[in-house]
Enzyme design. Structure first.
Site, PDB file in Angstrom:
ATOM      1  CB  SER A 139      -0.903   0.008   1.227  1.00 32.24           C
ATOM      2  OG  SER A 139      -0.150   0.409   2.349  1.00 32.24           O
ATOM      3  CE  LYS A 140      -0.490   4.689  -4.369  1.00 35.58           C
ATOM      4  NZ  LYS A 140      -0.875   5.313  -5.535  1.00 35.58           N
ATOM      5  NE  ARG A 141      -2.464   2.605   4.867  1.00 28.63           N
ATOM      6  CZ  ARG A 141      -3.371   2.631   3.907  1.00 28.63           C
ATOM      7  NH1 ARG A 141      -3.740   3.768   3.390  1.00 28.63           N
ATOM      8  NH2 ARG A 141      -3.910   1.529   3.452  1.00 28.63           N
TER       9      ARG A 141
END
Ligand code: GLU
Ligand code: ZN
Length: 263
Positions: free
Chosen positions: A236-238
């Site tokens: 994920s982008k996180r």
């Protein structure tokens, strides 16, 4: 495409740094194309950031990729999307439902995409004065164009036009949503082989339907494996540890990435 050049593209959204999954997708697309294009999918103006777009170019160059210029930016394509949307007038309708409305109406759960739209505004007219989205009437669209197929890794697959239900094609604050922008731009750029992760295979059903409605040439498709983290989840982008800039800072080389990807 017999005897012709294969044109592929990598189409990231500049809403975060590229990670391992993007690297695989970009290398795959570039490896399959005689011509390789880059498209910046920045229609979501609230989330797209110029520093992420700059980082995309930097990361792809580090991977050793070269792409044709000019780069197509979806934020500059509003007129083309509006024109396409106007042509779909007889198979679309306005929807004023909020997310909450849709959940309350008991839309069937549908993985990452949230519930399938239950069709509330398809029959009852949308509430006047409210912000609205334009949705595809998938059943009517399917009846209009008849049975369709697409070519996936050389195999012919029948289209399920209802796979994603009545998808959103445009929102008040956005001239086009993902599915419409992708088919309009793939055709505009002459992309004849769409390569992307297998999580988007389901999207191909509705995108093929849109191509037929708009009279656009049909590309071939190759949906490829996803690169997953140690827990078997999509990056994920996180998750900063898997970003290409972080790997690069830690001395990882593109050659090592290709080995890891078995490319
Ligand atoms: N912009 C999409 C993404 O980053 C890819 C769209 C596509 O390949 O069709 O997931
Ligand atoms: Zn609605």
């Amino acid at each position: 495409m017999v005897g012709g050049m294969i044109v592929t593209r990598f189409a990231p959204s500049p809403t975060g740094y590229l990670h391992l999954g993007h690297a695989y997708a970009a290398l795959y697309a570039a490896g399959r194309g005689d011509r390789f294009l880059l498209r910046i999918e920045d229609i979501d103006r609230a989330r797209a950031r110029p520093e992420f777009e700059a980082a995309i170019a930097e990361d792809l160059a580090w991977l050793g990729l070269a792409w044709e210029t000019p780069v197509l930016r979806q934020s500059e394509r509003g007129a083309a999307y509006a024109q396409a949307l106007a042509r779909l007038d007889d198979v679309t309708y306005r929807c004023t439902c909020t997310r909450k409305d849709i959940a309350a109406a008991g839309g069937a759960p549908h993985g990452d995409e949230g519930p399938l739209y239950p069709g509330t505004c398809r029959e009852a007219p949308a509430r006047p004065g409210m912000p609205y989205a334009v949705r595809l009437n998938a059943a009517r669209a399917a009846a209009k164009v008849g049975p369709l197929t697409f070519v996936e890794h050389g195999r012919t697959v029948p289209v399920d036009p209802l796979a994603l239900g009545d998808v959103v094609l445009a929102r008040k604050e956005m001239p086009a949503a993902y599915h419409l922008a992708v088919v309009v731009d793939d055709a505009h750029q002459g992309v004849n082989l769409v390569t992307r992760g297998e999580d988007l295979l389901v999207a191909t059903h509705v995108q093929r339907l849109l191509q037929a409605l708009l009279g656009l040439r049909e590309p071939a498709y190759e949906h490829h494996k996803l690169i997953l983290d140690a827990q078997g989840r999509k990056f994920s982008k996180r998750c900063s540890s898997a970003t290409l800039r972080e790997l690069r800072a830690n001395g990882v080389t593109p050659a090592e990435l290709r080995r890891k990807f078995e490319m």
